[in-house]
Enzyme design. Sequence first.
Site, PDB file in Angstrom:
ATOM      1  N   ARG A 133     -24.066 -63.492  -6.694  1.00 12.64           N
ATOM      2  CA  ARG A 133     -23.322 -62.364  -7.282  1.00 12.64           C
ATOM      3  C   ARG A 133     -24.067 -61.827  -8.501  1.00 12.64           C
ATOM      4  NH1 ARG A 133     -18.209 -60.164  -7.168  1.00 12.64           N
ATOM      5  NH2 ARG A 133     -17.142 -59.764  -9.135  1.00 12.64           N
ATOM      6  N   HIS A 149     -22.178 -68.373  -6.701  1.00 12.97           N
ATOM      7  CA  HIS A 149     -21.920 -67.331  -7.702  1.00 12.97           C
ATOM      8  C   HIS A 149     -23.214 -66.739  -8.249  1.00 12.97           C
ATOM      9  CE1 HIS A 149     -18.608 -65.365  -9.702  1.00 12.97           C
ATOM     10  NE2 HIS A 149     -19.279 -65.373 -10.829  1.00 12.97           N
ATOM     11  N   ARG A 208     -17.382 -62.803  -4.345  1.00 12.46           N
ATOM     12  CA  ARG A 208     -17.072 -64.120  -4.875  1.00 12.46           C
ATOM     13  C   ARG A 208     -16.945 -65.093  -3.707  1.00 12.46           C
ATOM     14  NH1 ARG A 208     -13.707 -60.313  -7.435  1.00 12.46           N
ATOM     15  NH2 ARG A 208     -14.076 -60.085  -9.692  1.00 12.46           N
TER      16      ARG A 208
END
Length: 306
Positions: free
Chosen positions: A247, A244, A149
């Site tokens: 991710r 993000h 994160r």
Amino acid sequence: MNMAAEMERYLEFCRYRKQLNHNTLKAYRIDLTQYLKFIKDEPLQRSRIEDYITNLHKAYKQKTVKRKIASLKAFYKYLEEEERLPSSNPFDKIKVKFKEAEVLPRIIPRGDIERLLNYMYTIKNDREPSDFICRDLLIVEMLFATGVRVYELSNLKRESIDLERGIINIMGKGGKERYVQIGNEDVLKLMRKYDKARKEYFPKDSSGFFFLNRLGGRFTEQSIRLMIKKYARLSGAAVHITPHMFRHSVATYLLEEGVDIMYIQKILGHSSLKTTQIYLHIASNVQMEILKRLHPRNRMRILTAA
């Protein structure tokens, strides 16, 4: 009952006893302040909470409403356990149901990741090692290498990194630790190069953070977002890229390569496998290709009708 004072006591409890991170505490403060502003100094009544929840549904999307209600329920649970409620917990008789539309995570096309990295490496090779392009490039590489994160990366401490073995100790949600391995030698070389330049540029650094801004302070989450936005635009990426999204991309591409979803859960630091399973939907293209090419039906001799 002074609810504002109770909120401050609760946030202090969350910070020191539960050791919640800065972003979670900030969200709790926003949610609870909004609630207290709504109920003002009125008694703790179920009807007022119901009115507040209805107002939330009118103003926000389901995901946001769910988070705000969760913040409120946790606050009342704390008051109940501390025996600070004048009567029973009003949330005990409130039933809240959600019917959220499933929103699949957005990923970065592989071509855009290659384009972004190649563009940044071209710039790095034309500059001195101490220049901040090395830091910026390493941030992008580590986001893609680990799926961390953005706040985990921004708050990463130098002492949490083993540059010899390429192992990073990540402090995740709720103070949960996990270890992530950097498996790419090019990324490891870049980490060592940046670490050397960092020490030369900030010989008296006392912050302990691995990624520093030009003044020697922590390179913040917002700074990372703006940096990636700038380089993505300059590289000609076809999609808008956020930290993000790396991710999401890591999880999806690992699934497509056949990595067990339980390993991906551990890598990402998800407390529940259910959270990780959403990436199964995105990786369906590979599943379809497998069924097309490898299903045993394709090798059977079946006398089908003409």
